[in-house]
Design an enzyme around this catalytic site. Structure first.
Site, PDB file in Angstrom:
ATOM      1  N   GLY A 236       0.796  -1.216   0.000  1.00 20.33           N
ATOM      2  CA  GLY A 236       0.000   0.000   0.000  1.00 20.33           C
ATOM      3  C   GLY A 236       0.829   1.267   0.000  1.00 20.33           C
ATOM      4  O   GLY A 236       2.067   1.257   0.087  1.00 20.33           O
ATOM      5  N   HIS A 237       0.132   2.383  -0.085  1.00 21.48           N
ATOM      6  CA  HIS A 237       0.782   3.691  -0.176  1.00 21.48           C
ATOM      7  C   HIS A 237       1.593   4.001   1.081  1.00 21.48           C
ATOM      8  O   HIS A 237       1.228   3.646   2.198  1.00 21.48           O
ATOM      9  CB  HIS A 237      -0.264   4.786  -0.394  1.00 21.48           C
ATOM     10  CG  HIS A 237      -1.255   4.926   0.733  1.00 21.48           C
ATOM     11  ND1 HIS A 237      -0.995   5.658   1.863  1.00 21.48           N
ATOM     12  CD2 HIS A 237      -2.498   4.426   0.892  1.00 21.48           C
ATOM     13  CE1 HIS A 237      -2.026   5.616   2.658  1.00 21.48           C
ATOM     14  NE2 HIS A 237      -2.958   4.862   2.112  1.00 21.48           N
TER      15      HIS A 237
END
Length: 325
Positions: A236-237
């Protein structure tokens, strides 16, 4: 655009003591006097005293903590206001192709690099010597690929990605796509948060097939030197994966997960967001990490427990089931 103008465009009209041209949105610890930041959780209030942000989106009950050098923008929902403001800074993912199907243009492509047919390169792409780009690769603007890299068929690399030397990215992987980030209105509508950061992949990393590594909201998502990632992994980010880690198939790292060096995560293990895993820590397959983990430890299970304890628990559970039978 001026701060006052931005706030008006998202239907906010708080009192402003200092108007200024807004440079960008930034986290508190990286913001300058022309940047906007926000606080949505009390645990970050302590960061206000050392921040250089020009303004901060904050709830009324927390505004007391904002020092005099930062302008408090009081809103009912800082996360939602931040999501709306992020749209002012969104960048186009792809511009017009500069180089397609080996039609020669002024590309910064190193010696002995092979670009096979049906490769798309955007603007400002730099590829160092000794690389191989296979058919179907799509590379957006402002991407830099280091020396001796192999990019396998149908890999997509979004804008601003930085890739080191000796990196292999296997077929179908997507590097730098938007993270899964939304804020929610009182009516239940989902407002997209534009992800304006980037992905950095350091030297000697291998990324398996059909991986997705999301770009950061701001700042960077980083895969550090020597890490090896299996197929079908989601990162994820704003995650940071430490040096020489091993990430096995179907692992999922939620946003802002960070790891130390030489972390091993077994198949289908996963993390919640904003969690740190210490150096040389191992997570057994399907382990569900919901808390920070210290270095040099082994864990497994759901709920997560130390590996020896989890194995004893599992054996005891099986014995209980057999007795019932």
């Amino acid at each position: 655009m001026k701060l006052s103008e931005m706030l008006q465009k998202i239907n906010l009209q708080p009192s402003i003591t200092r108007d200024f041209e807004v440079a960008t949105l930034a986290p508190l610890d990286h913001a300058s006097q022309n940047d906007i930041s926000y606080i949505d959780q009390n645990k970050y209030l302590k960061n206000l005293s050392t921040s250089q942000a020009g303004a901060v989106l904050i709830r009324e009950k927390d505004a007391y903590a904002v020092p005099s050098h930062i302008q408090a923008i009081v809103v009912s929902d800082p996360h939602l206001a931040f999501a709306k403001l992020s749209h002012f800074f969104a960048k186009p993912q792809f511009c017009s192709p500069c180089f397609q199907d080996n039609d020669a243009h002024d590309q910064n492509i190193g010696k002995n690099t092979i670009v096979m047919p049906h490769v798309f390169l955007g603007k400002n792409v730099k590829i160092d010597e000794g690389c191989l780009l296979m058919p179907g690769v799509v590379i957006s603007d402002n991407v830099h690929i280091g020396k001796n890299c192999k990019i396998f068929p149908n890999v997509v690399i979004y804008r601003d990605t930085q890739i080191g030397n000796n990196v292999y990215i296997h077929a179908g992987s997507v590097i730098g796509s938007d993270g899964f980030g939304y804020a929610h209105t009182q009516m239940g509508e989902h407002i997209k948060i534009e992800h304006n950061g980037c992905v950095v992949i350091e030297d000697d990393v291998e990324i398996g097939a059909n991986n997705t590594i999301d770009r950061a909201v701001f700042g960077e998502t980083r895969i550090k030197k020597g890490t090896k990632i299996d197929n079908l992994v989601q990162i994820g980010h704003n995650c940071v994966v430490g040096e020489h880690s091993l990430i096995v198939s179907q692992v999922g790292l939620a946003g802002s997960t960070t790891t130390g060096r030489n972390v091993v995560m077994g198949g289908q293990a996963g993390t919640g967001g904003h969690i740190h895993i210490g150096d040389f820590t191992q997570i057994a397959g399907r382990g569900a990490v919901g808390k920070n983990l210290p270095p040099n430890t082994k864990w497994g299970g759901h709920p997560l427990m130390e590996l020896d304890e989890w194995m004893k628990f599992f054996v005891t559970l099986r014995r209980m089931v057999k007795k019932k039978d």
